[in-house]
Design an enzyme around this catalytic site. Structure first.
Site, PDB file in Angstrom:
ATOM      1  N   GLU A   1       2.517   8.601  -7.996  1.00  0.00           N
ATOM      2  CA  GLU A   1       2.911   8.432  -9.406  1.00  0.00           C
ATOM      3  C   GLU A   1       1.804   8.747 -10.404  1.00  0.00           C
ATOM      4  O   GLU A   1       1.894   8.364 -11.577  1.00  0.00           O
ATOM      5  CB  GLU A   1       3.491   7.036  -9.671  1.00  0.00           C
ATOM      6  CG  GLU A   1       4.805   6.748  -8.965  1.00  0.00           C
ATOM      7  CD  GLU A   1       6.026   7.450  -9.574  1.00  0.00           C
ATOM      8  OE1 GLU A   1       5.890   8.047 -10.658  1.00  0.00           O
ATOM      9  OE2 GLU A   1       7.103   7.398  -8.952  1.00  0.00           O
TER      10      GLU A   1
ATOM     11  N   ASP B   1       2.975  -1.980  -6.122  1.00  0.00           N
ATOM     12  CA  ASP B   1       3.853  -1.322  -7.081  1.00  0.00           C
ATOM     13  C   ASP B   1       4.370  -2.337  -8.092  1.00  0.00           C
ATOM     14  O   ASP B   1       4.581  -3.510  -7.757  1.00  0.00           O
ATOM     15  CB  ASP B   1       5.039  -0.712  -6.312  1.00  0.00           C
ATOM     16  CG  ASP B   1       5.762   0.394  -7.066  1.00  0.00           C
ATOM     17  OD1 ASP B   1       5.823   0.333  -8.303  1.00  0.00           O
ATOM     18  OD2 ASP B   1       6.302   1.301  -6.411  1.00  0.00           O
TER      19      ASP B   1
ATOM     20  N   ASP C   1      11.418  -0.484  -5.630  1.00  0.00           N
ATOM     21  CA  ASP C   1      11.951   0.790  -5.117  1.00  0.00           C
ATOM     22  C   ASP C   1      12.894   0.559  -3.945  1.00  0.00           C
ATOM     23  O   ASP C   1      12.867   1.276  -2.947  1.00  0.00           O
ATOM     24  CB  ASP C   1      10.815   1.734  -4.716  1.00  0.00           C
ATOM     25  CG  ASP C   1       9.956   2.142  -5.908  1.00  0.00           C
ATOM     26  OD1 ASP C   1      10.431   2.002  -7.051  1.00  0.00           O
ATOM     27  OD2 ASP C   1       8.821   2.591  -5.706  1.00  0.00           O
TER      28      ASP C   1
ATOM     29  N   HIS D   1       7.003   8.548  -6.354  1.00  0.00           N
ATOM     30  CA  HIS D   1       7.155   7.667  -5.200  1.00  0.00           C
ATOM     31  C   HIS D   1       8.329   8.038  -4.307  1.00  0.00           C
ATOM     32  O   HIS D   1       8.446   7.497  -3.194  1.00  0.00           O
ATOM     33  CB  HIS D   1       7.266   6.208  -5.651  1.00  0.00           C
ATOM     34  CG  HIS D   1       6.463   5.276  -4.792  1.00  0.00           C
ATOM     35  ND1 HIS D   1       6.000   4.058  -5.228  1.00  0.00           N
ATOM     36  CD2 HIS D   1       6.024   5.382  -3.503  1.00  0.00           C
ATOM     37  CE1 HIS D   1       5.326   3.458  -4.269  1.00  0.00           C
ATOM     38  NE2 HIS D   1       5.340   4.246  -3.203  1.00  0.00           N
TER      39      HIS D   1
ATOM     40  N   ASP E   1       1.323   2.454 -11.104  1.00  0.00           N
ATOM     41  CA  ASP E   1       1.766   1.369 -11.974  1.00  0.00           C
ATOM     42  C   ASP E   1       1.590  -0.024 -11.364  1.00  0.00           C
ATOM     43  O   ASP E   1       1.928  -1.022 -11.991  1.00  0.00           O
ATOM     44  CB  ASP E   1       3.195   1.587 -12.478  1.00  0.00           C
ATOM     45  CG  ASP E   1       4.267   1.454 -11.407  1.00  0.00           C
ATOM     46  OD1 ASP E   1       4.027   0.843 -10.359  1.00  0.00           O
ATOM     47  OD2 ASP E   1       5.387   1.976 -11.626  1.00  0.00           O
TER      48      ASP E   1
ATOM     49  N   HIS F   1       7.288  -1.975  -9.173  1.00  0.00           N
ATOM     50  CA  HIS F   1       8.712  -1.956  -8.837  1.00  0.00           C
ATOM     51  C   HIS F   1       8.879  -2.065  -7.329  1.00  0.00           C
ATOM     52  O   HIS F   1       7.976  -1.699  -6.571  1.00  0.00           O
ATOM     53  CB  HIS F   1       9.363  -0.661  -9.326  1.00  0.00           C
ATOM     54  CG  HIS F   1       9.077  -0.334 -10.761  1.00  0.00           C
ATOM     55  ND1 HIS F   1       7.931   0.345 -11.151  1.00  0.00           N
ATOM     56  CD2 HIS F   1       9.759  -0.613 -11.896  1.00  0.00           C
ATOM     57  CE1 HIS F   1       7.931   0.474 -12.464  1.00  0.00           C
ATOM     58  NE2 HIS F   1       9.022  -0.099 -12.949  1.00  0.00           N
TER      59      HIS F   1
ATOM     60  N   HIS G   1      12.995   8.046  -7.246  1.00  0.00           N
ATOM     61  CA  HIS G   1      11.760   7.360  -6.861  1.00  0.00           C
ATOM     62  C   HIS G   1      11.968   5.856  -6.760  1.00  0.00           C
ATOM     63  O   HIS G   1      11.058   5.129  -6.338  1.00  0.00           O
ATOM     64  CB  HIS G   1      10.599   7.702  -7.808  1.00  0.00           C
ATOM     65  CG  HIS G   1      10.748   7.187  -9.207  1.00  0.00           C
ATOM     66  ND1 HIS G   1       9.698   7.187 -10.104  1.00  0.00           N
ATOM     67  CD2 HIS G   1      11.804   6.675  -9.883  1.00  0.00           C
ATOM     68  CE1 HIS G   1      10.096   6.696 -11.262  1.00  0.00           C
ATOM     69  NE2 HIS G   1      11.364   6.373 -11.147  1.00  0.00           N
TER      70      HIS G   1
ATOM     71  N   ASP H   1       0.989   2.757  -5.790  1.00  0.00           N
ATOM     72  CA  ASP H   1       1.562   3.354  -6.989  1.00  0.00           C
ATOM     73  C   ASP H   1       0.622   3.078  -8.167  1.00  0.00           C
ATOM     74  O   ASP H   1       0.106   1.962  -8.311  1.00  0.00           O
ATOM     75  CB  ASP H   1       2.937   2.730  -7.243  1.00  0.00           C
ATOM     76  CG  ASP H   1       3.744   3.430  -8.324  1.00  0.00           C
ATOM     77  OD1 ASP H   1       3.198   3.683  -9.422  1.00  0.00           O
ATOM     78  OD2 ASP H   1       4.938   3.694  -8.101  1.00  0.00           O
TER      79      ASP H   1
END
Length: 313
Positions: free
Chosen positions: A278, A129, A133, A102, A235, A131, A146, A233
């Site tokens: 990712e 995502d 980020d 990412h 995840d 996260h 990332h 992403d």
């Protein structure tokens, strides 16, 4: 299938230095192998593949924080992707950036924002995502870059040397919607709140439903005549259905939730650029995650439930 044909430009970004676990450099070719081009063409779109980019030369660039890993590589990729995204953003194409971790979004987002500003239109960002980020180069403890691209693209301080020039056209944090998060550090949480970023975690999705959260955001994009960049992403998805990621966090979006997001985006007609990031094929199970990400992209570009063949993931 009532799909408006688009000119789609694929750009490979084998960025592998921003994450803590190697393998994402194989992502772009895994997307191609999983049939991304064929699926988009079958939906009636025209696809041009620009191949894989290389990082720009950055010279003798020193890291502003000793904890940061591979800062020079991060800067090189950011500059190369920024230039490519700014160029594609000026054209009548929909770029799909194939990652890569990412960290690549620092370049794709800033480049698309530059092109949007030149067109006199605001850029909105849907960040799918686990996260946020939203670390700066000073706030990160892990040093994994990332975790910083969204903060950079939104103009937070401390990124002076990353692009090699000032970031003239940052994304307005109020135009960012982060969906599906379930792992945010304390420093990120404070910065997200202070900058007015929209954040919907998985509990909010559970309580209000993903469509109920998506529609007001899309209405805002439409009302302001905005361009929409989507950054997906792996995840964001639950690791049970998408294991090929080095940052697995349980409790992610289900198969149907993820497809609903893509279908709503297609119905809106607002998406102008896309990151697929990712994907770590080294961690995949016989291409399971790559095929799912390609299938989700198909939903974004017009594949309907009625048109979906029976297949096993």
């Amino acid at each position: 299938m009532n799909v408006t044909a688009k000119q789609i430009a694929l750009v490979g970004a084998p960025v592998d230095d921003g994450a803590g676990q190697r393998g994402c450099l194989m992502g772009p070719d895994a997307f191609r192998t999983a049939g991304l081009v064929e699926q988009l063409k079958a939906l009636g779109h025209t696809v041009s593949d620009h191949g894989n980019l290389y990082p720009a030369e950055v010279g003798d660039l020193s890291s502003p924080n000793p904890v940061l890993r591979n800062f020079r590589s991060y800067a090189g990729w950011t500059r190369a992707l920024h230039a490519k995204a700014a160029d594609l953003g000026r054209q009548a194409v929909v770029p799909i950036y194939l990652g890569g971790d990412h960290a690549m979004a620092a370049g794709t987002l800033s480049g698309q924002a530059r092109a949007a500003a030149e067109r006199g239109r605001p850029l909105f960002v849907l960040w799918l995502d686990a996260h946020s980020d939203f670390h700066t180069l000073d706030s990160t403890d892990s040093g994994n870059l990332h975790g910083t691209p969204l903060a950079f693209a939104c103009g937070l301080p401390g990124f002076d040397d990353l692009l090699g020039e000032p970031l003239y056209h940052p994304v307005d944090p109020a135009n960012v919607e982060i969906l599906g998060v379930r792992s945010i550090d304390a420093a990120e949480r404070d910065m997200l709140l202070s900058h007015g970023v929209g954040v919907s975690d998985m509990r909010r999705i559970d309580e209000e439903g993903i469509a109920g959260l998506m529609r007001p955001f899309l209405d805002r994009v439409r009302a302001q005549n905005g361009l929409l960049h989507v950054s997906l992403d792996v995840d964001f998805l639950d690791p049970e259905i998408a294991p090929a990621v080095g940052t697995t966090v349980p409790g992610g979006a289900t198969f149907r939730e993820a497809h609903l997001v893509m279908e709503l985006l297609h119905d809106s007609g607002l998406v102008t650029s896309l990151d697929l990031v990712e994907l770590n094929p080294f961690l995949d199970e016989r291409g399971k995650t790559a095929r799912l990400m390609v299938d989700l992209t198909g939903s974004l570009f017009g594949r309907r439930v009625f048109d979906r063949p029976t297949r096993s993931f």
